[in-house]
Every structure is written in structure tokens, then in C-alpha cells.
Enzyme design. Structure first.
Site, PDB file in Angstrom:
ATOM      1  N   TYR A 202     -53.917  25.302   9.337  1.00  0.00           N
ATOM      2  CA  TYR A 202     -53.711  26.740   9.494  1.00  0.00           C
ATOM      3  C   TYR A 202     -54.742  27.230  10.508  1.00  0.00           C
ATOM      4  CZ  TYR A 202     -51.053  26.959   5.041  1.00  0.00           C
ATOM      5  OH  TYR A 202     -50.123  26.796   4.038  1.00  0.00           O
ATOM      6  N   LYS A 298     -45.895  29.861  -1.445  1.00  0.00           N
ATOM      7  CA  LYS A 298     -45.651  30.097  -2.864  1.00  0.00           C
ATOM      8  C   LYS A 298     -44.198  30.370  -3.246  1.00  0.00           C
ATOM      9  CE  LYS A 298     -49.697  29.680  -4.506  1.00  0.00           C
ATOM     10  NZ  LYS A 298     -49.828  28.242  -4.555  1.00  0.00           N
ATOM     11  N   TYR A 386     -54.060  27.682  -4.131  1.00  0.00           N
ATOM     12  CA  TYR A 386     -53.119  26.959  -3.276  1.00  0.00           C
ATOM     13  C   TYR A 386     -52.371  25.885  -4.072  1.00  0.00           C
ATOM     14  CZ  TYR A 386     -51.150  25.329   1.110  1.00  0.00           C
ATOM     15  OH  TYR A 386     -50.264  25.013   2.124  1.00  0.00           O
TER      16      TYR A 386
HETATM   17  P1  RFL Z   1     -32.634  30.997  -2.061  1.00  0.00           P
HETATM   18  O1  RFL Z   1     -33.128  29.647  -1.668  1.00  0.00           O
HETATM   19  O2  RFL Z   1     -32.570  32.060  -1.047  1.00  0.00           O
HETATM   20  O3  RFL Z   1     -31.183  30.764  -2.692  1.00  0.00           O
HETATM   21  C1  RFL Z   1     -30.299  31.820  -2.936  1.00  0.00           C
HETATM   22  C2  RFL Z   1     -28.882  31.287  -2.787  1.00  0.00           C
HETATM   23  O4  RFL Z   1     -27.953  32.332  -3.085  1.00  0.00           O
HETATM   24  C3  RFL Z   1     -26.925  32.336  -2.103  1.00  0.00           C
HETATM   25  N1  RFL Z   1     -26.361  33.687  -2.067  1.00  0.00           N
HETATM   26  C4  RFL Z   1     -25.207  34.021  -2.706  1.00  0.00           C
HETATM   27  N2  RFL Z   1     -24.361  33.311  -3.432  1.00  0.00           N
HETATM   28  C5  RFL Z   1     -23.276  33.957  -3.935  1.00  0.00           C
HETATM   29  N3  RFL Z   1     -23.023  35.258  -3.724  1.00  0.00           N
HETATM   30  C6  RFL Z   1     -23.864  36.015  -2.991  1.00  0.00           C
HETATM   31  N4  RFL Z   1     -23.604  37.302  -2.790  1.00  0.00           N
HETATM   32  C7  RFL Z   1     -25.016  35.400  -2.441  1.00  0.00           C
HETATM   33  N5  RFL Z   1     -26.054  35.842  -1.691  1.00  0.00           N
HETATM   34  C8  RFL Z   1     -26.856  34.797  -1.476  1.00  0.00           C
HETATM   35  C9  RFL Z   1     -27.627  31.895  -0.838  1.00  0.00           C
HETATM   36  O5  RFL Z   1     -26.722  31.366   0.114  1.00  0.00           O
HETATM   37  C10 RFL Z   1     -28.581  30.838  -1.375  1.00  0.00           C
HETATM   38  O6  RFL Z   1     -27.998  29.551  -1.387  1.00  0.00           O
HETATM   39  O7  RFL Z   1     -33.455  31.591  -3.293  1.00  0.00           O
HETATM   40  P2  RFL Z   1     -34.238  30.839  -4.504  1.00  0.00           P
HETATM   41  O8  RFL Z   1     -33.353  29.787  -5.131  1.00  0.00           O
HETATM   42  O9  RFL Z   1     -34.797  31.931  -5.318  1.00  0.00           O
HETATM   43  O10 RFL Z   1     -35.406  30.025  -3.796  1.00  0.00           O
HETATM   44  C11 RFL Z   1     -36.465  30.682  -3.159  1.00  0.00           C
HETATM   45  C12 RFL Z   1     -36.927  29.890  -1.933  1.00  0.00           C
HETATM   46  O11 RFL Z   1     -35.805  29.594  -1.110  1.00  0.00           O
HETATM   47  C13 RFL Z   1     -37.975  30.649  -1.099  1.00  0.00           C
HETATM   48  O12 RFL Z   1     -38.866  31.336  -1.928  1.00  0.00           O
HETATM   49  C14 RFL Z   1     -38.784  29.691  -0.204  1.00  0.00           C
HETATM   50  O13 RFL Z   1     -37.983  29.100   0.789  1.00  0.00           O
HETATM   51  C15 RFL Z   1     -39.933  30.437   0.446  1.00  0.00           C
HETATM   52  N6  RFL Z   1     -40.733  29.596   1.338  1.00  0.00           N
HETATM   53  C16 RFL Z   1     -41.681  28.721   0.863  1.00  0.00           C
HETATM   54  N7  RFL Z   1     -41.839  28.554  -0.470  1.00  0.00           N
HETATM   55  C17 RFL Z   1     -42.709  27.611  -0.955  1.00  0.00           C
HETATM   56  O14 RFL Z   1     -42.836  27.487  -2.183  1.00  0.00           O
HETATM   57  N8  RFL Z   1     -43.464  26.803  -0.119  1.00  0.00           N
HETATM   58  C18 RFL Z   1     -43.350  26.900   1.226  1.00  0.00           C
HETATM   59  O15 RFL Z   1     -43.967  26.116   1.939  1.00  0.00           O
HETATM   60  C19 RFL Z   1     -42.468  27.901   1.769  1.00  0.00           C
HETATM   61  N9  RFL Z   1     -42.324  28.046   3.084  1.00  0.00           N
HETATM   62  C20 RFL Z   1     -40.540  29.683   2.727  1.00  0.00           C
HETATM   63  C21 RFL Z   1     -41.378  28.902   3.583  1.00  0.00           C
HETATM   64  C22 RFL Z   1     -39.547  30.489   3.271  1.00  0.00           C
HETATM   65  C23 RFL Z   1     -39.383  30.550   4.635  1.00  0.00           C
HETATM   66  N10 RFL Z   1     -38.324  31.347   5.125  1.00  0.00           N
HETATM   67  C24 RFL Z   1     -37.377  30.856   6.076  1.00  0.00           C
HETATM   68  C25 RFL Z   1     -37.947  32.547   4.405  1.00  0.00           C
HETATM   69  C26 RFL Z   1     -41.243  28.981   4.946  1.00  0.00           C
HETATM   70  C27 RFL Z   1     -40.282  29.827   5.486  1.00  0.00           C
HETATM   71  C28 RFL Z   1     -40.216  29.928   6.995  1.00  0.00           C
HETATM   72  C1  PHB Z   2     -43.791  24.424   5.746  1.00  0.00           C
HETATM   73  O1  PHB Z   2     -44.081  23.233   5.903  1.00  0.00           O
HETATM   74  O2  PHB Z   2     -42.651  24.867   5.972  1.00  0.00           O
HETATM   75  C2  PHB Z   2     -44.825  25.382   5.313  1.00  0.00           C
HETATM   76  C3  PHB Z   2     -46.086  24.913   4.956  1.00  0.00           C
HETATM   77  C4  PHB Z   2     -47.062  25.826   4.546  1.00  0.00           C
HETATM   78  C5  PHB Z   2     -46.776  27.161   4.486  1.00  0.00           C
HETATM   79  C6  PHB Z   2     -45.502  27.632   4.817  1.00  0.00           C
HETATM   80  C7  PHB Z   2     -44.519  26.740   5.231  1.00  0.00           C
HETATM   81  O3  PHB Z   2     -47.730  28.036   4.101  1.00  0.00           O
END
Ligand code: RFL
Ligand code: PHB
Length: 392
Positions: A202, A298, A386
Site C-alpha cells: 500500500y 473488509k 487487518y
Molecule cells: P455481491 O458480490 O455484490 O453479490 C450480489 C449479487 O446479487 C446480484 N443481484 C441481483 N440478483 C437478483 N436480482 C437483483 N435485482 C439483483 N441485483 C443484484 C448481483 O449480480 C450479485 O451477483 O454482494 P455480496 O454477496 O454481499 O458480497 C460482497 C462482496 O462482493 C464485496 O463486499 C467485496 O467485493 C468488496 N471488496 C473486497 N472485500 C474484501 O473482503 N476484501 C477485498 O480485498 C476486497 N476488495 C472489494 C475489493 C470490492 C471491489 N469493488 C469492485 C467494489 C476490491 C474492489 C475493487
Molecule cells: C485486491 O487484491 O483486490 C485487494 C487487496 C487489498 C485491498 C483491496 C483489494 O485492500
């Protein structure tokens, strides 16, 4: 007309894991997903699994590929002012660490496990709506395979992410909500190149934040702070690489390896909590109820934490008839959610360049980073947050 015990909206990590845990306890569910199977299995998102997440997935039969392909990490590096500071998890926590394993791999493992047991997941549904969540006759209406359908269920789990329909089914004046938007976004790229470091890096520099992360020994994931109004077209590959080199290569003899960019996208940053995680027979979980900026890694871990509580509460309800754990569901989740919200806000504040910040605020940020470098208790606190807390 279809019937099930728990109607689950959304096949992300939250909805799929809930369905898996319920099936293990003999409770029937149907998952409704508005995207295709291919889309959800390839959507690039989170990468960091806390120890508690890994433990839970392993305990419920989802650990095989995770242990083979996941990369165990024992620390992270923070770079600022041309200095490097390592947060050593082995030294600073009671033996916990993190595992790097892409969220879409977790999703693939969950879908495979559900389908192997004839679990019901309907992909490509549309027009999903929840009828009467506050009554005993709750049902989900949706369109699937060219026909209008109704799913009658005992309870609905809204696991459809931040832009889903579940949260909106709770009347606005009943929802207790908190929201903060940040004046920057992350541009993320997936790259065909081996990692340039053994651990996540980071970096906070004069031009802003950057992160070097990875997915496997041959794939890296890098992020760079950008303006939330930027279009992806404004960022040529050259501009992205130049920004990453400038922000990350601030310590002697360290070079970021480039490679083919396989995917790129911009993610806005927001903190949001809907404390009303229960409304009658509707329960919200994961991103449907709360969002954190990704700096603390998270989001998915909090989604899994919610599901750990929700599955236990449903199992108690169907085994004993007691609603006690369903009644305490929101309060139990929210302890973890607010800890995660605070930590994610803290990491975000520490590591980004705030466009409107005054010289005073910049000095405060430098003082905090310097404190982290000098103080073992400050580093311990970051490490403890973390790697995450146990789901108790
Ligand atoms: P999701 O994964 O968004 O899944 C929701 C699902 O619902 C569908 N959906 C519908 N289905 C039916 N009818 C509708 N009207 C609908 N509307 C939506 C969607 O298509 C989808 O399949 O939510 P969920 O399951 O709560 O999971 C949460 C995680 O996806 C999210 O918190 C993480 O991706 C966040 N996040 C990270 N979390 C970590 O714990 N560690 C990480 O390193 C981390 N890095 C990140 C991240 C999220 C990122 N972005 C792109 C937001 C890095 C990034 C860049
Ligand atoms: C990732 O690998 O996508 C990633 C790692 C650490 C973070 C967020 C995303 O804090």
C-alpha cells in the site's frame, strides 16, 4: 408457483454461502440471480480473505482449492515519504494471517458445491420484487425463462449487493442509514505478470494512493487512486503504468513489473450502513446492507460474517421454532460492521490524497503515518484489524 423455506436474492458470496450452510442443516433454499453464471464466476472483485473467513469456508467443506491455490500472507507493507513500514502479522497478532484468493474463485467453489448437491440457483432472472416482506405470506416475484414466476417462502434473504432490490423493499422511513462518499475512486487492473513483492504494498505519495496486490504467481492486481468522475478512456495503459511506477517505486531497488492488462475498471468509494437489517421476514446481508471503501479489504469478509450469524439464526428457527437469534441478528452483525467501517475509513483516510485537504490535514496524515512506523502498539492495532476478529 414455487415454494422454499428461504428465498435468497443474489448469487454473490453472501447468497451462495447462505444457501450452502442451510443445505448442510437440511434447510431448503432457492437462489435468484439476475446475471449469468459465467458473469458472476468471472467478476473480478475482492482478493483478501481474513483468517476467520478461511476457517469458516474450510470447516464447511469449501477449503480444498482454497488451500491449494490460496496464497498465505504474513504481513503487508506500507510505503510513504520514501520509507517502507512492514506490518508483521506473525509478530503483532496471535498467529493470524490473511489468504489471497480471488472472490470469483470463492464464488466458483460455492456454485460447484451447490450444483453438486442439486442446489437450486436460477441465473438470468429479471424484474425481481419482494411482495409484502412484513406479512406472513411473503413472496418473491420474478421473470425467468420467458415466464412470470412467484416464489413463496418462509423468509427472504436479501443478498443482492448495494444496487439490488431488497433494501429498497424496506420503506424509506423505516430504514436507519448512514452514508459517506469519498472524493476519489480506485482504478483497478488485472495483469498477466508475476508479483513484484511477496506481500501487498500500500503506498501513499504526493500524487495519491496506489496498491500492488496479486491473485496467483502469474497474475497481479494493481489499483491507483483516480477522480471518481474520470472515464476509463481517460486512462491509457501508459498513463496507468506511469502512475503506478511513480507512486509505488519509492524505495531503493524495487521495480514494478508490467504485463498485459487483462481487465480494468473504476470503483467509486463509499461508506454506507443500513442498520435496519431485518424488516419482518426480510433479512439483508453483505453489500445489500453495508459498503466499505476497499482500502481495508473488509467487504467480502463482512458479508461472510453476516452469513455466519444469519445461517445460525435460521437453523435455530427451523430446528427449535425460536426466533431469538433472528431477533438479535442485526445487533450481532453490526458490531463487526461498525468495526469494519471504522477500520476501512481509517485506512482510507491514512493512505489517500484528499483533493481539498489543507496543509494542516496533510501534516496530520503524515504524523499518523510516522506514528505507525515508530509505534509497535499502533502497528499492532492496524494488524489486529487487518487480519480480522473472530465471529463470536
Ligand atoms: P455481491 O458480490 O455484490 O453479490 C450480489 C449479487 O446479487 C446480484 N443481484 C441481483 N440478483 C437478483 N436480482 C437483483 N435485482 C439483483 N441485483 C443484484 C448481483 O449480480 C450479485 O451477483 O454482494 P455480496 O454477496 O454481499 O458480497 C460482497 C462482496 O462482493 C464485496 O463486499 C467485496 O467485493 C468488496 N471488496 C473486497 N472485500 C474484501 O473482503 N476484501 C477485498 O480485498 C476486497 N476488495 C472489494 C475489493 C470490492 C471491489 N469493488 C469492485 C467494489 C476490491 C474492489 C475493487
Ligand atoms: C485486491 O487484491 O483486490 C485487494 C487487496 C487489498 C485491498 C483491496 C483489494 O485492500
Amino acid at each position: 408457483m414455487l415454494h422454499t423455506q428461504i428465498g435468497i436474492i443474489g448469487a454473490g458470496p453472501a447468497g451462495l454461502l447462505l444457501s450452502h450452510l442451510l443445505a448442510r442443516a437440511g434447510i431448503d433454499s432457492i437462489v435468484l440471480e439476475n446475471r449469468s453464471r459465467g458473469y458472476v464466476e468471472n467478476r473480478v472483485r475482492a482478493g483478501v480473505l481474513e483468517q476467520g473467513t478461511v476457517n469458516l469456508l474450510s470447516e464447511v467443506g469449501l477449503g480444498e482449492r482454497l488451500h491449494k491455490e490460496g496464497m498465505a500472507h504474513h504481513g503487508i507493507e506500507i510505503r510513504f515519504n520514501k520509507k517502507s513500514h512492514r506490518i508483521d502479522f506473525d509478530e503483532l497478532t496471535d498467529g493470524k494471517g490473511i489468504t489471497i484468493y480471488g472472490q470469483q474463485e470463492v464464488v466458483k467453489d460455492l456454485i460447484a458445491a451447490r450444483l453438486k448437491q442439486d442446489g437450486k440457483i436460477l441465473f438470468d432472472v429479471s424484474n425481481v420484487s419482494i411482495d409484502d416482506p412484513n406479512s406472513d405470506a411473503v413472496k418473491i416475484k420474478f421473470h425467468h425463462a420467458d415466464s412470470e414466476q412467484e416464489l413463496h417462502c418462509d423468509y427472504v434473504a436479501g443478498c443482492d449487493g448495494f444496487h439490488g432490490v431488497s433494501r429498497e423493499s424496506i420503506p424509506g422511513d423505516e430504514r436507519v442509514e448512514f452514508n459517506r462518499e469519498y472524493p476519489f475512486a480506485w482504478l483497478g487492473i488485472l495483469v498477466a505478470a508475476p508479483p513484484s513483492a511477496d506481500e501487498l504494498v500500500y503506498a501513499n505519495g504526493p500524487d495519491g494512493f496506489a496498491l500492488h496486490s496479486m491473485r496467483s504467481p502469474s497474475i497481479t492486481r494493481n489499483y491507483i487512486q483516480c477522480d471518481p468522475e474520470d472515464s476509463i478512456e481517460a486512462w491509457s495503459d501508459d498513463r496507468i503504468w506511469q502512475g503506478l511506477h511513480d507512486r509505488l517505486e519509492t524505495v531503493a531497488d524495487w521495480k514494478l513489473q508490467e504485463g498485459e492488462i487483462l481487465e480494468k475498471g473504476i470503483t467509486p468509494m463509499r461508506s454506507y450502513v443500513c442498520e435496519t437489517m431485518r424488516y419482518g421476514r426480510l433479512f439483508l446481508a453483505g453489500d445489500a446492507a453495508h459498503i466499505v471503501p476497499p482500502t481495508g479489504a473488509k467487504g467480502m469478509n463482512l458479508a461472510i460474517s453476516d452469513i455466519s450469524y444469519l445461517s445460525t439464526a435460521f437453523i435455530e428457527r427451523f430446528k427449535t421454532g425460536s426466533e431469538k437469534l433472528l431477533e438479535s441478528y442485526a445487533a450481532n452483525c453490526l458490531r463487526h460492521v461498525w468495526r469494519g467501517e471504522h477500520f476501512s475509513w481509517y485506512m482510507t483516510s491514512l493512505l489517500h490524497k484528499f483533493p481539498q485537504s489543507s496543509p494542516f490535514q496533510e501534516r496530520l496524515q503524515s504524523a499518523e503515518l510516522e506514528y505507525l512506523r515508530q509505534s509497535t502498539p499502533a502497528s499492532r492495532s492496524l494488524a489486529e484489524n487487518y487480519v480480522g476478529f473472530n465471529f463470536d
